[in-house]
Scaffold this active site. Sequence first.
Site, PDB file in Angstrom:
ATOM      1  N   THR A 103      -3.368  -6.994  -2.420  1.00 28.11           N
ATOM      2  CA  THR A 103      -4.755  -7.450  -2.290  1.00 28.11           C
ATOM      3  C   THR A 103      -5.037  -8.511  -3.337  1.00 28.11           C
ATOM      4  O   THR A 103      -4.430  -8.494  -4.401  1.00 28.11           O
ATOM      5  CB  THR A 103      -5.663  -6.212  -2.500  1.00 28.11           C
ATOM      6  OG1 THR A 103      -5.466  -5.347  -1.393  1.00 28.11           O
ATOM      7  CG2 THR A 103      -7.121  -6.573  -2.638  1.00 28.11           C
TER       8      THR A 103
ATOM      9  N   ARG B 223      -9.238   2.151   9.959  1.00 32.29           N
ATOM     10  CA  ARG B 223      -9.391   2.510   8.540  1.00 32.29           C
ATOM     11  C   ARG B 223      -9.892   1.312   7.712  1.00 32.29           C
ATOM     12  O   ARG B 223      -9.401   0.199   7.826  1.00 32.29           O
ATOM     13  CB  ARG B 223      -8.044   2.990   8.010  1.00 32.29           C
ATOM     14  CG  ARG B 223      -8.010   3.376   6.538  1.00 32.29           C
ATOM     15  CD  ARG B 223      -7.533   2.244   5.667  1.00 32.29           C
ATOM     16  NE  ARG B 223      -7.352   2.656   4.272  1.00 32.29           N
ATOM     17  CZ  ARG B 223      -7.195   1.804   3.273  1.00 32.29           C
ATOM     18  NH1 ARG B 223      -7.182   0.515   3.490  1.00 32.29           N
ATOM     19  NH2 ARG B 223      -7.036   2.252   2.033  1.00 32.29           N
TER      20      ARG B 223
ATOM     21  N   GLY C  13      -6.965   2.625  -1.702  1.00 33.63           N
ATOM     22  CA  GLY C  13      -8.401   2.485  -1.514  1.00 33.63           C
ATOM     23  C   GLY C  13      -9.202   3.770  -1.406  1.00 33.63           C
ATOM     24  O   GLY C  13     -10.335   3.850  -1.897  1.00 33.63           O
TER      25      GLY C  13
ATOM     26  N   THR D 115      -7.777  -3.111  -6.980  1.00 33.63           N
ATOM     27  CA  THR D 115      -6.663  -3.070  -6.036  1.00 33.63           C
ATOM     28  C   THR D 115      -5.901  -1.767  -6.219  1.00 33.63           C
ATOM     29  O   THR D 115      -5.721  -1.307  -7.343  1.00 33.63           O
ATOM     30  CB  THR D 115      -5.705  -4.265  -6.206  1.00 33.63           C
ATOM     31  OG1 THR D 115      -4.602  -4.097  -5.303  1.00 33.63           O
ATOM     32  CG2 THR D 115      -5.165  -4.386  -7.617  1.00 33.63           C
ATOM     33  N   GLY D 116      -5.503  -1.175  -5.109  1.00 32.69           N
ATOM     34  CA  GLY D 116      -4.787   0.099  -5.207  1.00 32.69           C
ATOM     35  C   GLY D 116      -5.056   0.932  -3.970  1.00 32.69           C
ATOM     36  O   GLY D 116      -5.502   0.412  -2.934  1.00 32.69           O
TER      37      GLY D 116
HETATM   38  N1  ASP Z   1      -7.269  -1.412  -2.025  1.00 33.70           N
HETATM   39  C1  ASP Z   1      -6.738  -1.898  -0.792  1.00 33.70           C
HETATM   40  C2  ASP Z   1      -7.075  -0.921   0.307  1.00 33.70           C
HETATM   41  O1  ASP Z   1      -7.005   0.269   0.070  1.00 33.70           O
HETATM   42  C3  ASP Z   1      -5.260  -2.090  -0.818  1.00 33.70           C
HETATM   43  C4  ASP Z   1      -4.749  -2.902  -1.968  1.00 33.70           C
HETATM   44  O2  ASP Z   1      -5.392  -3.038  -2.986  1.00 33.70           O
HETATM   45  O3  ASP Z   1      -3.668  -3.476  -1.834  1.00 33.70           O
HETATM   46  O4  ASP Z   1      -7.367  -1.348   1.388  1.00 33.70           O
END
Ligand code: ASP
Length: 335
Positions: free
Chosen positions: A201, A229, A255, A252-253
Amino acid sequence: MEVVFRKLIFILLMIFYCSSIGFSQHIALVIHGGAGNIYKENLPDSLENLYRQKMEEALNTGFALLSQGGTSLDAVRATIKVMEDSPLFNAGKGAVFTNEGTNEMDAAIMDGASLNAGAVSGVRHIKNPIDAAIEVMLHSPHVMLSGSGAEDFAKSRGVELVDPEYFYTEKRYQQLLKAKQAESQEQGSTDQPNKEYKFGTVGAVALDIHGNIVAGTSTGGMTNKRYGRIGDSPIIGAGTYANNKTCGISATGHGEYFIRSVVAYDISALMEYKGLNIQSAADVVIQDKLTKLGGEGGVIGLDAEGNIMFSFNSNGMFRGFIKALNQPNIFIFKE
Ligand code: ASP
């Protein structure tokens, strides 16, 4: 003659640069390009260089606008678009695939001066989802639009639409096949949509000469996601938040955990109500609260003085910042 001309250009550039410093003490820009299991050993040098170059380009693009007195909104938009247009990141071109083999993207923007915000979720035809989120913020009475409705609105605002094939990249498609294979080996467990934790992300937070903070995030979500989702990125207060009184944050992570922890707003609230500085506030939320819940990932942010913050509990996070007088600073691994 040529030497004299070059010297003249150099002096003019220095005058321009020095005069710009006078009013750009506090301008700052911070970015991320995703967090996850990123080790030096599994990132070949050539690929690491590509990430570094692209993040530098993103920072330089946004900072050029800030240095000319541009707004943090314009800087965040331009910075994120550089990364959305690159297949390296999980946003725009390079977005991950859903279980059905489509690309469904989310993006959000928030303005710390007005607390106005805009977001789109589950869009499949918008070349730069951050553009659509900004249109929602500036030109609609709503905060979040989803799916085909978001696309109709974006189209009516002149945002560029593309065929879904635009988002196809072989690397992301192979990741989907791998995720599906792993899932079938685990007998259909779907509670961890992406065990590999290779996020990607993108996000940016900027502070302009007017003291305004803007935060933005753009993502393809998580590989193999299904049932429409939506992650934390487009959810104001979870993956994206900005308030001139406190800070701007982009996350980011994984979610689901960031939504449940209301990560971005929690950092701002700790600053506002408990008087914590941005780094301490973020560390409480990421290193303690999110970690205890079992969530993985990180945040970037800055405060009204231009103090830069990174906090993550994964092995790495693509991240960087640039401030007056500085060159872009890029980091990938744990320091
Ligand atoms: N946070 C984003 C999600 O869960 C994914 C990511 O950060 O890569 O959609």
